[in-house]
Design a protein around this motif. Structure first.
Motif, PDB file in Angstrom:
ATOM      1  N   MET A 193       7.341 -13.187  13.720  1.00 13.54           N
ATOM      2  CA  MET A 193       6.093 -13.965  13.621  1.00 13.54           C
ATOM      3  C   MET A 193       5.799 -14.345  12.172  1.00 13.54           C
ATOM      4  SD  MET A 193       3.204 -14.277  16.018  1.00 13.54           S
ATOM      5  CE  MET A 193       1.901 -13.306  15.303  1.00 13.54           C
ATOM      6  N   ASN A 194       5.365 -15.581  12.018  1.00 15.78           N
ATOM      7  CA  ASN A 194       5.145 -16.105  10.684  1.00 15.78           C
ATOM      8  C   ASN A 194       3.965 -15.427   9.981  1.00 15.78           C
ATOM      9  OD1 ASN A 194       6.116 -17.655   8.767  1.00 15.78           O
ATOM     10  ND2 ASN A 194       5.609 -19.641   9.654  1.00 15.78           N
ATOM     11  N   THR A 195       2.846 -15.260  10.744  1.00 13.96           N
ATOM     12  CA  THR A 195       1.654 -14.686  10.121  1.00 13.96           C
ATOM     13  C   THR A 195       1.877 -13.216   9.765  1.00 13.96           C
ATOM     14  OG1 THR A 195       0.852 -14.417  12.368  1.00 13.96           O
ATOM     15  CG2 THR A 195      -0.135 -16.195  11.074  1.00 13.96           C
ATOM     16  N   GLY A 196       2.594 -12.526  10.603  1.00 15.32           N
ATOM     17  CA  GLY A 196       2.897 -11.123  10.349  1.00 15.32           C
ATOM     18  C   GLY A 196       3.699 -10.973   9.072  1.00 15.32           C
ATOM     19  N   LYS A 197       4.659 -11.849   8.925  1.00 13.70           N
ATOM     20  CA  LYS A 197       5.504 -11.845   7.736  1.00 13.70           C
ATOM     21  C   LYS A 197       4.657 -12.085   6.486  1.00 13.70           C
ATOM     22  CE  LYS A 197      10.231 -13.443   7.229  1.00 13.70           C
ATOM     23  NZ  LYS A 197      11.132 -14.506   7.673  1.00 13.70           N
ATOM     24  N   HIS A 198       3.741 -13.058   6.627  1.00 12.15           N
ATOM     25  CA  HIS A 198       2.870 -13.423   5.531  1.00 12.15           C
ATOM     26  C   HIS A 198       2.012 -12.232   5.122  1.00 12.15           C
ATOM     27  CE1 HIS A 198       0.943 -16.283   2.940  1.00 12.15           C
ATOM     28  NE2 HIS A 198      -0.241 -15.862   3.343  1.00 12.15           N
ATOM     29  N   ARG A 199       1.487 -11.530   6.173  1.00 11.94           N
ATOM     30  CA  ARG A 199       0.622 -10.393   5.893  1.00 11.94           C
ATOM     31  C   ARG A 199       1.412  -9.283   5.198  1.00 11.94           C
ATOM     32  NH1 ARG A 199      -2.332  -8.592  10.938  1.00 11.94           N
ATOM     33  NH2 ARG A 199      -3.582 -10.438  10.524  1.00 11.94           N
ATOM     34  N   ARG A 200       2.635  -9.051   5.701  1.00 15.20           N
ATOM     35  CA  ARG A 200       3.480  -8.028   5.073  1.00 15.20           C
ATOM     36  C   ARG A 200       3.727  -8.356   3.607  1.00 15.20           C
ATOM     37  NH1 ARG A 200       6.655  -7.458   9.592  1.00 15.20           N
ATOM     38  NH2 ARG A 200       8.377  -8.695   8.795  1.00 15.20           N
ATOM     39  N   HIS A 201       3.945  -9.655   3.350  1.00 14.83           N
ATOM     40  CA  HIS A 201       4.199 -10.105   1.982  1.00 14.83           C
ATOM     41  C   HIS A 201       2.986  -9.834   1.089  1.00 14.83           C
ATOM     42  CE1 HIS A 201       5.547 -12.603  -1.314  1.00 14.83           C
ATOM     43  NE2 HIS A 201       4.363 -13.171  -1.309  1.00 14.83           N
ATOM     44  N   ASN A 202       1.780 -10.128   1.655  1.00 15.89           N
ATOM     45  CA  ASN A 202       0.551  -9.905   0.890  1.00 15.89           C
ATOM     46  C   ASN A 202       0.363  -8.438   0.558  1.00 15.89           C
ATOM     47  OD1 ASN A 202      -0.344 -12.429   0.534  1.00 15.89           O
ATOM     48  ND2 ASN A 202      -1.685 -12.478   2.327  1.00 15.89           N
ATOM     49  N   ILE A 203       0.605  -7.591   1.566  1.00 10.98           N
ATOM     50  CA  ILE A 203       0.430  -6.157   1.354  1.00 10.98           C
ATOM     51  C   ILE A 203       1.414  -5.660   0.308  1.00 10.98           C
ATOM     52  CG2 ILE A 203       0.651  -3.880   2.444  1.00 10.98           C
ATOM     53  CD1 ILE A 203      -0.419  -5.223   5.017  1.00 10.98           C
ATOM     54  N   ARG A 204       2.648  -6.184   0.392  1.00  8.65           N
ATOM     55  CA  ARG A 204       3.657  -5.766  -0.583  1.00  8.65           C
ATOM     56  C   ARG A 204       3.240  -6.162  -2.004  1.00  8.65           C
ATOM     57  NH1 ARG A 204       8.768  -7.328   1.717  1.00  8.65           N
ATOM     58  NH2 ARG A 204       8.645  -5.378   2.850  1.00  8.65           N
ATOM     59  N   THR A 205       2.735  -7.400  -2.141  1.00  9.62           N
ATOM     60  CA  THR A 205       2.260  -7.850  -3.452  1.00  9.62           C
ATOM     61  C   THR A 205       1.140  -6.946  -3.949  1.00  9.62           C
ATOM     62  OG1 THR A 205       2.755 -10.110  -2.787  1.00  9.62           O
ATOM     63  CG2 THR A 205       1.377  -9.851  -4.728  1.00  9.62           C
ATOM     64  N   LEU A 206       0.211  -6.619  -3.047  1.00 12.56           N
ATOM     65  CA  LEU A 206      -0.928  -5.770  -3.410  1.00 12.56           C
ATOM     66  C   LEU A 206      -0.445  -4.407  -3.894  1.00 12.56           C
ATOM     67  CD1 LEU A 206      -4.081  -5.526  -3.294  1.00 12.56           C
ATOM     68  CD2 LEU A 206      -3.741  -4.407  -1.086  1.00 12.56           C
ATOM     69  N   VAL A 207       0.482  -3.813  -3.144  1.00 13.11           N
ATOM     70  CA  VAL A 207       0.969  -2.476  -3.490  1.00 13.11           C
ATOM     71  C   VAL A 207       1.732  -2.511  -4.816  1.00 13.11           C
ATOM     72  CG1 VAL A 207       2.555  -0.642  -2.815  1.00 13.11           C
ATOM     73  CG2 VAL A 207       1.028  -1.647  -1.122  1.00 13.11           C
ATOM     74  N   LEU A 208       2.597  -3.525  -4.969  1.00 10.61           N
ATOM     75  CA  LEU A 208       3.366  -3.625  -6.216  1.00 10.61           C
ATOM     76  C   LEU A 208       2.442  -3.835  -7.417  1.00 10.61           C
ATOM     77  CD1 LEU A 208       6.557  -5.704  -5.318  1.00 10.61           C
ATOM     78  CD2 LEU A 208       6.464  -3.403  -6.277  1.00 10.61           C
ATOM     79  N   THR A 209       1.403  -4.673  -7.237  1.00  9.27           N
ATOM     80  CA  THR A 209       0.446  -4.910  -8.319  1.00  9.27           C
ATOM     81  C   THR A 209      -0.248  -3.613  -8.707  1.00  9.27           C
ATOM     82  OG1 THR A 209       0.072  -7.082  -7.351  1.00  9.27           O
ATOM     83  CG2 THR A 209      -1.447  -6.387  -9.054  1.00  9.27           C
ATOM     84  N   ALA A 210      -0.681  -2.871  -7.689  1.00  8.33           N
ATOM     85  CA  ALA A 210      -1.375  -1.611  -7.953  1.00  8.33           C
ATOM     86  C   ALA A 210      -0.448  -0.626  -8.662  1.00  8.33           C
ATOM     87  CB  ALA A 210      -1.869  -1.008  -6.645  1.00  8.33           C
ATOM     88  N   LEU A 211       0.799  -0.566  -8.210  1.00  8.31           N
ATOM     89  CA  LEU A 211       1.764   0.342  -8.834  1.00  8.31           C
ATOM     90  C   LEU A 211       2.008  -0.033 -10.291  1.00  8.31           C
ATOM     91  CD1 LEU A 211       4.528   0.959  -6.152  1.00  8.31           C
ATOM     92  CD2 LEU A 211       3.067   2.663  -7.235  1.00  8.31           C
ATOM     93  N   LEU A 212       2.180  -1.331 -10.544  1.00  5.78           N
ATOM     94  CA  LEU A 212       2.440  -1.793 -11.907  1.00  5.78           C
ATOM     95  C   LEU A 212       1.253  -1.501 -12.815  1.00  5.78           C
ATOM     96  CD1 LEU A 212       4.339  -5.165 -11.352  1.00  5.78           C
ATOM     97  CD2 LEU A 212       5.237  -3.050 -12.301  1.00  5.78           C
TER      98      LEU A 212
END
Lengths: 177, 121
Positions: A1-20
């Motif tokens: 699913m496209n939206t699911g993928k998009h959401r996963r991408h957003n969460i990944r960006t959020l987590v990576l940003t927080a980690l950095l």
């Protein structure tokens, strides 16, 4: 699913940003613990936290990467607790971020992150010094420029080398589905 | 990650040599015995006199002592203490800077016409 993928991408960006961002805080703290008593030039430092800024530049789009650069300045402020120092650092960080972004985009990534980061280090020195001259209204501070330029270039390039080593792994994390 | 290209290596080396040259020039610049000392806080000259004149300048947060022809920052309440660690300065082209408190101590070479006038009076 496209939206699911998009959401996963957003969460990944959020987590990576927080980690950095937390990494920036830790690196800034670590640097303060190093016994660098010999340095008696204001503004000369390793700038380990900049590893995070350069990494962000290569992992994310402009807004997120710029956000990480601003957050890095914020965490440095938390560690040092000097409000004026924060203003010097913020100006340096913003100028260096914009310069690095431009070099990366204009060269279409044909220039490596070592040179990009080296330029960033020099621009950081210029921005910081310009802010210091304006805030303290003391043009005589420009006297420090040669040392700051060289130290910025040296530490910036070293930061670039560190990022170069890290980037393949982080890109893999960013792009895993 | 692409390899660092040959052109980029050369360019990086040139920039390093240029900055290194600038640094060498800076390190080797003339250092004669200074004559006057100037203490500036936030762009305002707080104290300005001959270096031989012993004096203690008390600022909010910083203390500068001028003694035996040298200036030294003896106390600063800033976190980095770079200014205190700089030690005593007595030559031209030397400076003590406390960026957090916006204080600069500068040594200049000219003996200054002002002082001569004051002495003549």
């Amino acid at each position: 699913m496209n939206t699911g993928k998009h959401r996963r991408h957003n969460i990944r960006t959020l987590v990576l940003t927080a980690l950095l961002t937390s990494l920036a805080l830790v690196l800034g703290y670590l640097e303060r613990m190093l016994p660098l008593e010999l340095i008696t030039i204001p503004g000369v430092k390793l700038g380990l936290a900049n590893i995070v800024v350069v990494t962000g530049l290569y992992l994310f789009h402009f807004p997120t990467a710029c956000g990480i650069a601003l957050l890095k300045s914020g965490t440095t402020f938390l560690v040092s607790g000097s409000a004026v120092g924060f203003l010097y650092g913020l100006t340096g960080t913003l100028l260096s971020f914009l310069g690095m972004w431009l070099l990366r985009v204009l060269s279409r990534d044909r220039v490596s992150c070592v040179s990009v980061s080296g330029l960033g280090g020099m621009l950081h020195a210029v921005g910081q010094l310009a802010a210091a001259i304006l805030i303290t209204r003391t043009p005589a501070l420009a006297w420090y420029l040669p040392v700051l330029l060289f130290s910025g270039l040296l530490t910036g390039s070293l930061v670039g080398v560190a990022v170069r080593g890290m980037l393949p792994y982080l890109l893999r994390i960013r792009d895993t589905h | 990650m692409p390899q660092i290209g040959k052109g980029e290596r050369v360019a990086l080396c040139i920039v390093f040599v240029l900055c290194g040259g600038l640094l060498a020039f800076w390190l080797l610049q003339g250092r004669e015995a200074g004559h006057r000392v100037e203490v500036v806080q936030r762009g305002t000259v707080v104290y300005e006199a001959l270096l031989e004149q012993d004096h203690m300048v008390e600022l909010e947060g910083n203390t500068v002592v001028i003694q035996n022809g040298a200036a030294i920052m003896t106390h600063a309440d800033c976190p980095d203490q770079i200014c205190v660690r700089t030690g005593a300065i007595s030559h031209t082209n030397r400076m003590i800077t406390c960026l957090p408190n916006q204080v600069v101590v500068k040594i200049t070479g000219e003996s200054g016409a002002n002082e001569i006038d004051t002495v003549a009076k």
